[in-house]
Design an enzyme around this catalytic site. Structure first.
Site: not given
Ligand code: FCB
Length: 450
Positions: A163, A355
């Site tokens: 990210e 994620e």
């Molecule tokens: C993302 C991050 C991860 C976690 C999630 C909820 O932005 O990559 O580390 O904090 O959100």
């Protein structure tokens, strides 16, 4: 309908958020250690000195993954466990920790997917300018080479950066994440350029040092705008809003993915950012654009849009009472259809959802269990969307639920619980939530039960 054959069902976490062991065995400080110990930065001034104490409970956590039937685990490496000062002397115990973890994962049938940078930038290198210093790219590549030398005989799946939009915008623009800077746009874009160079040089280092064939990608946020109706106009507006730079800040996909995957900054971004654009030295774009094997996407939500009078995307207001997670993020399963689809159409790479998940108001019930029906329903809906994307030809290789267990949620401290496994932060005790048992069944059925 099941998911594609050999679909990778995984769980994700990151070093700083779970490991603890902040001073253990020679680890050096990262900017997140400094940030957390600066009063007023993190909810209730919490920190991750201990967190889930995964550093000491790693064997137990691998067993929990095995019980879950997870096929893969997305972990990140703490740069300052390997190089306490960010560069220079190697800290062997740090390497040994990850080496043992990788062995243990493989022995339990879990494939490691390793992220090389998940925000915990070395404090000492930050004192030398951090991402504003162009040499950052080389420091990162040198660190990547060391990790690759030690783990690539057993690790095949790699991601460079997690990210970049978040650690650059929220860390260097809005000041709400470490290192807490509020830089003008031009400096944010300069830091961005250096992280893109770091990605490119990191991939080069990986390929040069890998002892077994490496599958390399990265894991940006996927900012999703999805069409609120299926009309062609709304679809076109949503696609454009997802694929182009449309506002003068870093919250977009194209400024990051276009250089990395297409070898140039996007035209519309160059126009919108104007004089704030970074100087691009000769050869930079060749360095940044390295062949990748997959695109990782972190997707939690999306925004519905429709076509305005001139075809541009206009936000469609959500109905009153639209569901929100504990973090107050909107529940938007459509994002897991349209995000992968738009990105696949544009960049033509296999995709992993690196994620996806939610924070929920979880606690231990009188019966000693943790009941989290919202997490089950949320994930059920999102996975159905993802399967629809697969059915429509999007090459999705896997899905990593965020997160394996409750952990330190950055500036929100321990307020937000994202885990499939509940963690009692006072005792370190782990309790698989109802959702963990449900996810185990999903994995067993390859999603055919959804
Ligand atoms: C993302 C991050 C991860 C976690 C999630 C909820 O932005 O990559 O580390 O904090 O959100």
């Amino acid at each position: 309908m099941p998911f594609p054959k050999d679909f990778t069902w995984g769980v994700a976490a990151s070093a700083y958020q779970i490991e603890g062991g902040a001073d253990a065995d020679g680890r050096g400080p990262s900017i997140w250690d400094t940030f957390c110990h600066t009063p007023g930065k993190v909810w209730h001034d919490q920190h991750a000195d201990v967190a889930c104490d995964h550093y000491h409970r790693v064997a137990e956590d691998v067993q929990l993954m095995r019980q879950l039937g997870a096929k893969a685990y997305r972990l990140s490496i703490s740069w300052t466990r390997i190089l306490p000062h960010g560069k220079g002397a190697i800290n062997q115990p740090g390497l040994d920790f990850y080496s043992r973890l990788v062995d243990d994962l493989l022995a339990n049938g879990v494939t490691p997917f390793v992220t090389l940078f998940h925000w915990d930038y070395p404090e000492d290198l930050y004192q030398r300018g951090g991402w504003l210093n162009r040499t950052s790219a080389q420091w990162f590549a040198d660190y990547v080479a060391i990790v690759t030398d030690h783990l690539s005989d057993r690790v095949q799946h790699w991601m460079t950066l997690n990210e970049p939009q978040v650690f650059l915008k929220f860390g260097h623009g809005d000041g709400i994440n470490a290192p807490g800077l509020k830089l003008p746009l031009a400096d944010q874009l300069l830091a961005t350029h250096h992280t893109l160079l770091a990605h490119g040089k990191g991939v080069q280092a990986l390929r040069a040092h890998a002892k077994t064939p490496a599958q390399v990608g990265w894991a940006p946020v996927c900012v999703v705008r999805y069409p609120s109706t299926l009309s062609e106009q709304d679809q076109a507006a949503a696609r454009h809003a997802t694929c182009a730079v449309t506002q003068p800040d870093l919250w977009n996909n194209a400024w990051f993915n276009d250089p990395v995957l297409l070898g140039h900054y996007p035209e519309e971004g160059l126009k919108i950012f104007g004089d704030a654009c970074p100087h691009v030295s000769e050869g930079d774009m060749q360095t940044i654009k390295q062949p990748l094997d997959f695109l990782g996407l972190n997707i939690y939500e999306g925004q519905p849009v429709h076509a305005g009078p001139s075809g541009q995307a206009v936000f469609t207001p959500r109905p009153v009472g639209h569901p929100l997670t504990a973090f107050r993020w909107p529940v938007e399963p459509e994002s897991l259809y349209w995000g992968p689809r738009f990105m696949h159409d544009r960049y033509k790479l296999p995709i992993y959802i690196t994620e996806n998940g939610l924070s929920n108001v979880d606690w231990v019930s009188l019966d000693g269990k943790v009941h989290d029906p919202q997490r089950i329903d949320f994930t059920h809906r999102y996975l159905r969307s993802l399967r629809r994307a697969c059915d429509d030809g999007v090459d999705v290789k896997g899905y990593f639920h965020w997160s394996l267990m409750d952990n330190f949620e950055w500036a929100a401290g321990y307020k937000e619980r994202f885990g499939l496994i509940y963690v009692d932060f006072e005792t370190g005790r782990r309790i698989p939530k109802d959702s963990a048992l449900w996810y185990r069944d999903v994995i067993r059925a390859n999603g055919d039960n959804l």
